[in-house]
Design a protein around this motif. Structure first.
Motif, PDB file in Angstrom:
ATOM      1  N   MET A  62       0.810  -1.208   0.000  1.00 42.37           N
ATOM      2  CA  MET A  62       0.000   0.000   0.000  1.00 42.37           C
ATOM      3  C   MET A  62       0.847   1.262   0.000  1.00 42.37           C
ATOM      4  O   MET A  62       0.336   2.354  -0.029  1.00 42.37           O
ATOM      5  N   SER A  63       2.159   1.108   0.061  1.00 43.34           N
ATOM      6  CA  SER A  63       3.002   2.296   0.163  1.00 43.34           C
ATOM      7  C   SER A  63       3.116   3.046  -1.151  1.00 43.34           C
ATOM      8  O   SER A  63       3.453   4.220  -1.168  1.00 43.34           O
ATOM      9  N   GLN A  64       2.836   2.349  -2.282  1.00 41.18           N
ATOM     10  CA  GLN A  64       2.921   3.009  -3.576  1.00 41.18           C
ATOM     11  C   GLN A  64       1.582   3.648  -3.905  1.00 41.18           C
ATOM     12  O   GLN A  64       0.543   2.988  -3.908  1.00 41.18           O
ATOM     13  N   ILE A  65       1.614   4.952  -4.182  1.00 42.09           N
ATOM     14  CA  ILE A  65       0.387   5.699  -4.449  1.00 42.09           C
ATOM     15  C   ILE A  65       0.298   5.990  -5.938  1.00 42.09           C
ATOM     16  O   ILE A  65       1.183   6.627  -6.509  1.00 42.09           O
ATOM     17  N   ASP A  90     -10.606 -10.556   0.408  1.00 43.29           N
ATOM     18  CA  ASP A  90      -9.433 -11.364   0.077  1.00 43.29           C
ATOM     19  C   ASP A  90      -8.147 -10.546   0.003  1.00 43.29           C
ATOM     20  O   ASP A  90      -7.061 -11.073   0.231  1.00 43.29           O
ATOM     21  N   GLN A  91      -8.245  -9.254  -0.283  1.00 40.63           N
ATOM     22  CA  GLN A  91      -7.044  -8.428  -0.453  1.00 40.63           C
ATOM     23  C   GLN A  91      -6.808  -7.440   0.685  1.00 40.63           C
ATOM     24  O   GLN A  91      -5.719  -6.868   0.789  1.00 40.63           O
ATOM     25  N   GLY A  92      -7.796  -7.210   1.518  1.00 41.19           N
ATOM     26  CA  GLY A  92      -7.660  -6.158   2.513  1.00 41.19           C
ATOM     27  C   GLY A  92      -7.724  -4.789   1.839  1.00 41.19           C
ATOM     28  O   GLY A  92      -8.255  -4.641   0.736  1.00 41.19           O
ATOM     29  N   TRP A  93      -7.148  -3.773   2.489  1.00 47.04           N
ATOM     30  CA  TRP A  93      -7.099  -2.436   1.884  1.00 47.04           C
ATOM     31  C   TRP A  93      -6.033  -2.422   0.800  1.00 47.04           C
ATOM     32  O   TRP A  93      -4.896  -2.853   1.019  1.00 47.04           O
ATOM     33  N   HIS A  94      -6.362  -1.906  -0.382  1.00 50.97           N
ATOM     34  CA  HIS A  94      -5.432  -1.950  -1.500  1.00 50.97           C
ATOM     35  C   HIS A  94      -5.729  -0.820  -2.489  1.00 50.97           C
ATOM     36  O   HIS A  94      -6.751  -0.138  -2.404  1.00 50.97           O
ATOM     37  N   ASP A  95      -4.817  -0.643  -3.451  1.00 54.00           N
ATOM     38  CA  ASP A  95      -4.961   0.328  -4.540  1.00 54.00           C
ATOM     39  C   ASP A  95      -5.192   1.746  -4.026  1.00 54.00           C
ATOM     40  O   ASP A  95      -6.220   2.390  -4.311  1.00 54.00           O
ATOM     41  N   LEU A  96      -4.222   2.250  -3.279  1.00 57.00           N
ATOM     42  CA  LEU A  96      -4.264   3.633  -2.802  1.00 57.00           C
ATOM     43  C   LEU A  96      -3.979   4.542  -3.996  1.00 57.00           C
ATOM     44  O   LEU A  96      -2.922   4.467  -4.618  1.00 57.00           O
ATOM     45  N   GLN A  97      -4.940   5.417  -4.318  1.00 55.19           N
ATOM     46  CA  GLN A  97      -4.821   6.263  -5.497  1.00 55.19           C
ATOM     47  C   GLN A  97      -5.197   7.706  -5.187  1.00 55.19           C
ATOM     48  O   GLN A  97      -6.020   7.972  -4.318  1.00 55.19           O
ATOM     49  N   ILE A  98      -4.584   8.620  -5.938  1.00 55.32           N
ATOM     50  CA  ILE A  98      -5.024  10.007  -5.983  1.00 55.32           C
ATOM     51  C   ILE A  98      -5.532  10.245  -7.394  1.00 55.32           C
ATOM     52  O   ILE A  98      -4.807  10.057  -8.369  1.00 55.32           O
ATOM     53  N   VAL A  99      -6.800  10.657  -7.484  1.00 52.97           N
ATOM     54  CA  VAL A  99      -7.457  10.756  -8.788  1.00 52.97           C
ATOM     55  C   VAL A  99      -8.175  12.102  -8.868  1.00 52.97           C
ATOM     56  O   VAL A  99      -8.359  12.791  -7.857  1.00 52.97           O
ATOM     57  N   PRO A 100      -8.609  12.523 -10.051  1.00 52.90           N
ATOM     58  CA  PRO A 100      -9.383  13.759 -10.160  1.00 52.90           C
ATOM     59  C   PRO A 100     -10.656  13.695  -9.310  1.00 52.90           C
ATOM     60  O   PRO A 100     -11.331  12.663  -9.267  1.00 52.90           O
ATOM     61  N   TYR A 101     -10.961  14.812  -8.661  1.00 52.40           N
ATOM     62  CA  TYR A 101     -12.199  14.890  -7.871  1.00 52.40           C
ATOM     63  C   TYR A 101     -13.394  14.751  -8.803  1.00 52.40           C
ATOM     64  O   TYR A 101     -13.447  15.368  -9.870  1.00 52.40           O
TER      65      TYR A 101
END
Length: 355
Positions: free
Chosen positions: A1-4, A39-50
């Protein structure tokens, strides 16, 4: 999760006038999003357009109310850096709310990393005027498509940002309070200690009644005996009676406010006795009749300190501190906002420089 993962908004919005922000009316160009699956827990930390999100009509948040949120602020300090105020307490409380609402815990370090990156991306949205800041709203909703009364197996965490001015149009000026003795906000054993949307939805009716009566906010009483003071609106509340500051104890139906904790620490450091205990509305109004009620104020992230000038209970209305902002209300407001913006020393180590 460290990669955003970062997707830039290629159509940035015009920024609002910093002198006419109001509260919660404008939103920045980006938001943080993270998903949870069993199955994955918290994942895919992203910053995206509002922008809008798409949910199945059967998403469980719509039907069973699994939702929690937090309120934080970012500030531009006097030397041009960016700070947060006690974010560790907000993230700790977020997980306490998750526990109560049966939502999976979030790694506070990973979330904090995402928040810092999001604020950095939209740092130009942080207003610099008096009584302004960038409000941060982390929240989690149950997204699993299912009509079944149980904890969901899928969730979405989001953080949105909003440049804000004073929460109340009155600013630091005193507000008027209506004591609500019919409707209740929460009971011990319920969800009062969690920051969840249902607590606020249940308070809207009483707030509407107070507005019709000409008052700014509602003073909530306990949900069992309807005699002991709990909160004022969406804030914790304090009363200075005969030289002693009294605030309702955290009994399980009251939110553990970050500003509440800060106010207690500051008042005690200034030599004022602060007691956390049950306080009945009858005792409070008797203190006013006896001339012992010297000051009253609410505390919360949004308003910081909100002085109380008048209160009505039944047919009786009282004036507090002559209807003016009290000495300690103003001192607390100036101290907390001064620490937040780097204008004053930070003896408690509350200010966290992030950029």
């Amino acid at each position: 999760m460290s990669q955003i993962q970062f997707t830039r908004n290629e159509q940035p919005k015009a920024k609002p006038d910093a002198n006419h922000l109001g509260f919660g009316k404008y939103f920045t160009d980006h938001m943080l999003v993270m998903d949870y699956t069993e199955d994955q827990g918290w994942h895919d930390l992203q910053i995206v357009p509002y922008g809008p999100i798409s949910l199945d009509p059967s998403a469980m948040v719509f039907h069973y109310g699994q939702e929690v949120f937090e309120g934080m602020k970012a500030y531009k300090t006097a030397d041009g850096r960016i700070s947060l105020f006690r974010p560790d307490m907000n993230l700790k409380r977020l997980n306490a709310s998750c526990e109560r609402i049966s939502i999976p815990q979030v790694d506070p370090e990973a979330l904090m990393e995402g928040i810092v990156e999001l604020v950095s991306v939209d740092r130009e949205w942080i207003p610099e005027g008096d009584d302004t800041s960038l409000y941060l709203r982390p929240f989690i909703i149950a997204t699993e498509p299912c009509l079944g009364v149980r904890a969901a197996k899928e969730y979405k965490l989001m953080v949105i940002l909003s440049p804000v001015g004073s929460y109340y149009p009155e600013g630091i000026h005193p507000v008027s309070i209506y004591v609500e003795d019919e409707y209740v906000r929460a009971v011990r054993g319920g969800t009062g200690m969690a920051k969840t949307s249902g607590n606020y939805a249940s308070g809207i009716k009483a707030q509407e009644i107070a507005k019709l009566e000409g008052f700014s906010q509602v003073l909530w009483l306990d949900g069992v005996e309807k005699k002991y003071i709990e909160e004022v609106g969406s804030m914790n509340v304090f009363f200075k009676i005969g030289g002693e500051v009294i605030t309702p104890e955290l009994s399980g139906s009251i939110l553990a406010g970050v500003t509440r904790d800060s106010a207690i620490a500051l008042l005690r450091s200034w030599g004022l006795p602060v007691t956390e205990r049950k306080l009945s509305v009858a005792e409070l109004f008797q203190a006013a009749r006896d001339g012992k009620l010297e000051e009253a104020f609410g505390t919360g992230t949004a308003a910081v300190i909100s002085p109380i000038g008048t209160m009505k209970w039944g047919d009786e209305q009282i004036s507090i501190a002559g209807g003016d902002t009290g000495e300690w209300s103003r001192k607390l407001y100036e101290a907390i906002t001064g620490i937040q913006k780097g204008l004053l020393d930070d003896p408690f180590g509350w200010r966290q420089i992030i950029l």
